[in-house]
Design an enzyme around this catalytic site. Structure first.
Site, PDB file in Angstrom:
ATOM      1  N   HIS A 147      -7.372   2.956   3.719  1.00  0.00           N
ATOM      2  CA  HIS A 147      -7.191   3.693   4.975  1.00  0.00           C
ATOM      3  C   HIS A 147      -8.521   3.844   5.737  1.00  0.00           C
ATOM      4  CE1 HIS A 147      -3.279   4.845   3.388  1.00  0.00           C
ATOM      5  NE2 HIS A 147      -3.008   5.513   4.493  1.00  0.00           N
TER       6      HIS A 147
ATOM      7  N   CYS B  76     -11.053   3.072  -0.125  1.00  0.00           N
ATOM      8  CA  CYS B  76      -9.651   3.371   0.169  1.00  0.00           C
ATOM      9  C   CYS B  76      -9.317   2.539   1.394  1.00  0.00           C
ATOM     10  CB  CYS B  76      -9.480   4.860   0.467  1.00  0.00           C
ATOM     11  SG  CYS B  76      -7.859   5.280   1.142  1.00  0.00           S
TER      12      CYS B  76
ATOM     13  N   ASP C 216       0.873  -1.179   0.000  1.00  0.00           N
ATOM     14  CA  ASP C 216       0.000   0.000   0.000  1.00  0.00           C
ATOM     15  C   ASP C 216       0.909   1.227   0.000  1.00  0.00           C
ATOM     16  OD1 ASP C 216      -2.395   1.591   0.330  1.00  0.00           O
ATOM     17  OD2 ASP C 216      -1.869   1.848   2.424  1.00  0.00           O
ATOM     18  N   SER C 217       0.282   2.391  -0.139  1.00  0.00           N
ATOM     19  CA  SER C 217       1.061   3.621  -0.065  1.00  0.00           C
ATOM     20  C   SER C 217       1.497   3.931   1.373  1.00  0.00           C
ATOM     21  CB  SER C 217       0.212   4.783  -0.585  1.00  0.00           C
ATOM     22  OG  SER C 217      -0.947   4.913   0.214  1.00  0.00           O
TER      23      SER C 217
ATOM     24  N   CYS D  37      -4.294  -1.329  -2.054  1.00  0.00           N
ATOM     25  CA  CYS D  37      -4.511   0.112  -2.187  1.00  0.00           C
ATOM     26  C   CYS D  37      -5.413   0.300  -3.397  1.00  0.00           C
ATOM     27  CB  CYS D  37      -3.169   0.807  -2.394  1.00  0.00           C
ATOM     28  SG  CYS D  37      -3.314   2.554  -2.832  1.00  0.00           S
TER      29      CYS D  37
ATOM     30  N   GLU E 108      -3.588   8.875   8.678  1.00  0.00           N
ATOM     31  CA  GLU E 108      -2.128   8.837   8.870  1.00  0.00           C
ATOM     32  C   GLU E 108      -1.745   9.706  10.073  1.00  0.00           C
ATOM     33  OE1 GLU E 108       0.589   7.408   6.802  1.00  0.00           O
ATOM     34  OE2 GLU E 108      -0.871   6.205   5.702  1.00  0.00           O
TER      35      GLU E 108
HETATM   36  N1  DGL Z   1      -4.789   3.426   0.776  1.00  0.00           N
HETATM   37  C1  DGL Z   1      -4.888   4.073  -0.490  1.00  0.00           C
HETATM   38  C2  DGL Z   1      -6.121   3.579  -1.261  1.00  0.00           C
HETATM   39  O1  DGL Z   1      -6.675   2.538  -0.913  1.00  0.00           O
HETATM   40  C3  DGL Z   1      -4.942   5.569  -0.490  1.00  0.00           C
HETATM   41  C4  DGL Z   1      -3.913   6.318   0.226  1.00  0.00           C
HETATM   42  C5  DGL Z   1      -3.176   7.315  -0.609  1.00  0.00           C
HETATM   43  O2  DGL Z   1      -3.740   8.299  -1.122  1.00  0.00           O
HETATM   44  O3  DGL Z   1      -1.986   7.090  -0.735  1.00  0.00           O
HETATM   45  O4  DGL Z   1      -6.529   4.201  -2.210  1.00  0.00           O
END
Ligand code: DGL
Length: 291
Positions: free
Chosen positions: A204, A202, A13-14, A76, A155
């Site tokens: 997150h 997302c 993931d990011s 992600c 975050e």
């Molecule tokens: N976790 C990422 C997603 O599912 C998004 C986070 C980011 O913008 O880096 O899209």
């Protein structure tokens, strides 16, 4: 390239968001060895051009394939929307993303056939959820909303959290009711609509699921892709006879591209609910087209 039962599953993931998918994966397949990469140095992916994110996806998948991963989960949505197909064409191992599993969960959950999707700008702009939902049920009305403040909220919220007690539920990680008004305001355009299902598009967002649920009200079912994606991974490995023995002690390795190794260890342990041990720094060179 190893593709035996003992080969690891690669997940990335990011940032921390993919840990919500990893938690589900570990719950369903406790014996699997895992290599997790959080690309914190380049987080967030959401506001970037999809071409650039596609480059990151190819680069990280290449690194995971070199480490012998038998399957890769792009945990992600933005990275899935930008690079899943390119990665599937480029590498010889099964690669799954989180958009299709999330879309499937929404299609299964909706009664009214009016579904909302909240995601990063990149995911919304790609139209990936609309396509995936309409592929399964062309009659569903889909309304998408980019909710960029939520990634930062998660975050930062994790970083401001005091204490190191793992949470029984990932939503407990973010108990700050004060953020409820930001979440309500951001979701205002959707709250007016007659939706019965909302996709947390997302990875997150499950961390603030309780705040999103409060804002949307009890008539809206929240779905995320974690459970479905983990189930897909299980099915694929089962059919290939490449599942690890659930009874074995799994080796899980965590890498971050950021300079936040200690933070990643703390937050990772919080999100997953057990000490993840040493987190390694991963130095990825600036992405070049020819990787
Ligand atoms: N976790 C990422 C997603 O599912 C998004 C986070 C980011 O913008 O880096 O899209």
């Amino acid at each position: 390239m190893a593709q035996s039962e003992r080969a690891p599953i690669g997940v990335f993931d990011s940032g921390f968001g993919g840990l919500t998918v990893l938690a589900e994966l570990i719950g369903q397949m406790p014996g699997e060895d895992i290599i997790f990469v959080g690309d914190s140095a380049r987080c967030p992916y959401g506001p970037r051009q999809l071409d650039e994110v596609r480059g990151f996806v190819l680069q990280i998948c290449s690194w995971l394939v070199e480490r012998g991963c038998k399957l890769i989960i792009i945990a992600c949505n933005t990275a899935t929307a930008a690079g899943l197909q390119a990665a599937q064409r480029a590498f010889p191992v099964p690669i799954i993303g989180v958009v299709e599993p999330g879309a499937r969960a929404a299609v299964h959950a909706t009664h009214s056939r009016a579904v909302g999707v909240i995601a990063t700008r990149g995911t919304v702009a790609s139209g990936a959820y609309e396509r995936a939902i309409h592929h399964l049920d062309a009659g569903i009305e889909v309304v998408s909303l980019a909710t960029p403040p939520f990634v930062e909220l998660v975050e930062q919220g994790l970083q401001h959290r005091s204490g190191v007690e793992p949470a029984a539920d990932v939503a407990e990680l973010f108990p700050y009711a004060a953020y409820g008004s930001l979440v309500r305001e951001t979701l205002a355009p959707l709250r007016k609509l007659p939706l019965d299902t909302l996709v947390l598009g997302c990875t997150h967002y499950p961390v603030i699921r309780h705040l999103i649920g409060e804002a949307m009200g009890p008539g809206v079912t929240l779905v995320s892709s974690a459970e479905e994606a983990a189930r897909d991974a299980h099915q694929i490995l089962h059919r290939r006879e490449a599942l690890a023995d659930d009874a074995q002690v799994a080796v899980r390795s965590f890498f971050t591209t950021g300079g936040d190794v200690a933070d990643f260890e703390r937050f990772g342990s919080l999100v997953l609910g057990f000490p993840i041990g040493e987190v390694h720094h991963l130095d990825l060179p600036a992405y070049r087209e020819d990787v």
